[in-house]
Design a protein around this motif. Sequence first.
Motif, PDB file in Angstrom:
ATOM      1  N   PRO B  70       0.813  -1.233   0.000  1.00  0.00           N
ATOM      2  CA  PRO B  70       0.000   0.000   0.000  1.00  0.00           C
ATOM      3  C   PRO B  70       0.839   1.271   0.000  1.00  0.00           C
ATOM      4  O   PRO B  70       0.566   2.201  -0.764  1.00  0.00           O
ATOM      5  N   THR B 316      -2.915 -13.107  -0.381  1.00  0.00           N
ATOM      6  CA  THR B 316      -3.669 -11.860  -0.283  1.00  0.00           C
ATOM      7  C   THR B 316      -3.222 -11.050   0.925  1.00  0.00           C
ATOM      8  O   THR B 316      -2.920  -9.859   0.809  1.00  0.00           O
ATOM      9  N   LEU B 320      -1.018  -7.246   1.540  1.00  0.00           N
ATOM     10  CA  LEU B 320      -1.682  -6.054   2.120  1.00  0.00           C
ATOM     11  C   LEU B 320      -0.793  -5.345   3.135  1.00  0.00           C
ATOM     12  O   LEU B 320       0.093  -5.933   3.698  1.00  0.00           O
TER      13      LEU B 320
END
Lengths: 118, 320
Positions: B70, B316, B320
């Motif tokens: 991110p 996943t 993140l």
Amino acid sequence: MGELERRIMDLLWDAGRPLTAAELRDSLDTDGTETPAITTVLTVLSRLERKDFVRRDRKRRPHLYEPARSRAEHMAELMHDVLRHSPEQEAVLARFVRSAGPKEAELLRNLLNDEPAP
Amino acid sequence: MTLTALSFALAALAVALAWPVPILLDRARWPSRAPALTLLLWQAIALAGGLSMIGSLVVFGLAPFGDSLPSAIATAVTGAFTWTWQDGFTVFHAAALVFGALLFAHLTLSLIVTTTRTVRGVRRHRELLELLSNPAPGDETTRIVDDESPFAYCLPGMTDSVTVLSDGLIRQLTPTQLRAVVEHERAHLQQRHNIVLTLFAAWAIALPWFPVATRARRSVELLIEMLADDMARRTVPARDVAEAIKHIAVGSSTGGSHAAAIGAPAADDDADESDTGRPLPAELRIRRLLAPPEPLPIAGRFGLVAVSVLLVGVPTVAML
């Protein structure tokens, strides 16, 4: 609606010559079931035309309708879908089982202890 | 640099899921003891495979921009708007980003194209069917085609799915065998197997140079048939299901009038398959019906679910 489409196509296939909507309506009349209105017949015909099953001759009044292709040709297309084993086709129809070659057929018969087919 | 490490881990996972894992799973014998859960596992493998393939490229490309995905994305976007060059961003990183984007577009496009083509094929076939078949007496959802060769299939629809039987099939099978066929097809329709088939068809078409995609698809097709056989077996003796499979597989190989008319080869299924030693799906299904294997023990079933969840979940969460 599908039922009427089928009866009209059967009439066109069996006629052997182009028919008018009125002629079709009258033929539908004779087979003992309820008679559709002429507008219904016209609606069904334009749907069949849109699906490329029927060709319309607009030069004549009233319009003449004839099948785009014979029943046998359509049947061949249907069977082509059923028998074809292209990757794209597999997702369209889920067949019960694919056909076996002669050697495999023998094996499958033996699995179930059958007599060979006559 | 942690993102670079993550990208290598994802790449390793992608390679594992693209090559050895599907081959092992395709060869394994236990999936016939838990077809539904194995089907779940295949879907997890496909999803995690795609995710790690694209993910590893994107993560590698963005590695110079930060220590987590991110924040790296945020830095990269800001940098792009303010025209500031990031130290350490090389042509390799740029290439990885471009390649990742292309791969994503390719997979998405293939899914869209395959789905559209399938939907169109189903619609056209249904139009033909409406003109060339008769509804079965007393059963609106079954249609009968006038053909000598024995065949059966189902056509999925949003609300109006149909099962199609041939005249030849109805003549050759006993009423119980016929019910086995109808129950089998009904299971396909109820469990929406067409969606899974379309997904794996899209994958196989998108990645034709990956033998695993075709292998996955073949395995999935067989598992789906086993699931439908199991449903049929609930209402019909297993022996009758097996007899029906044999009749159709053998009977349609001799070919009806139309099969002969359009010159369909008797069995072109296996012509393109490299490992010819592999048993025919029909054989595996009949053997399974005649001698049903023990269902997988509860620990094994739990393990399958856990592995499926972890396969998709771990990459996943890691990104993140």
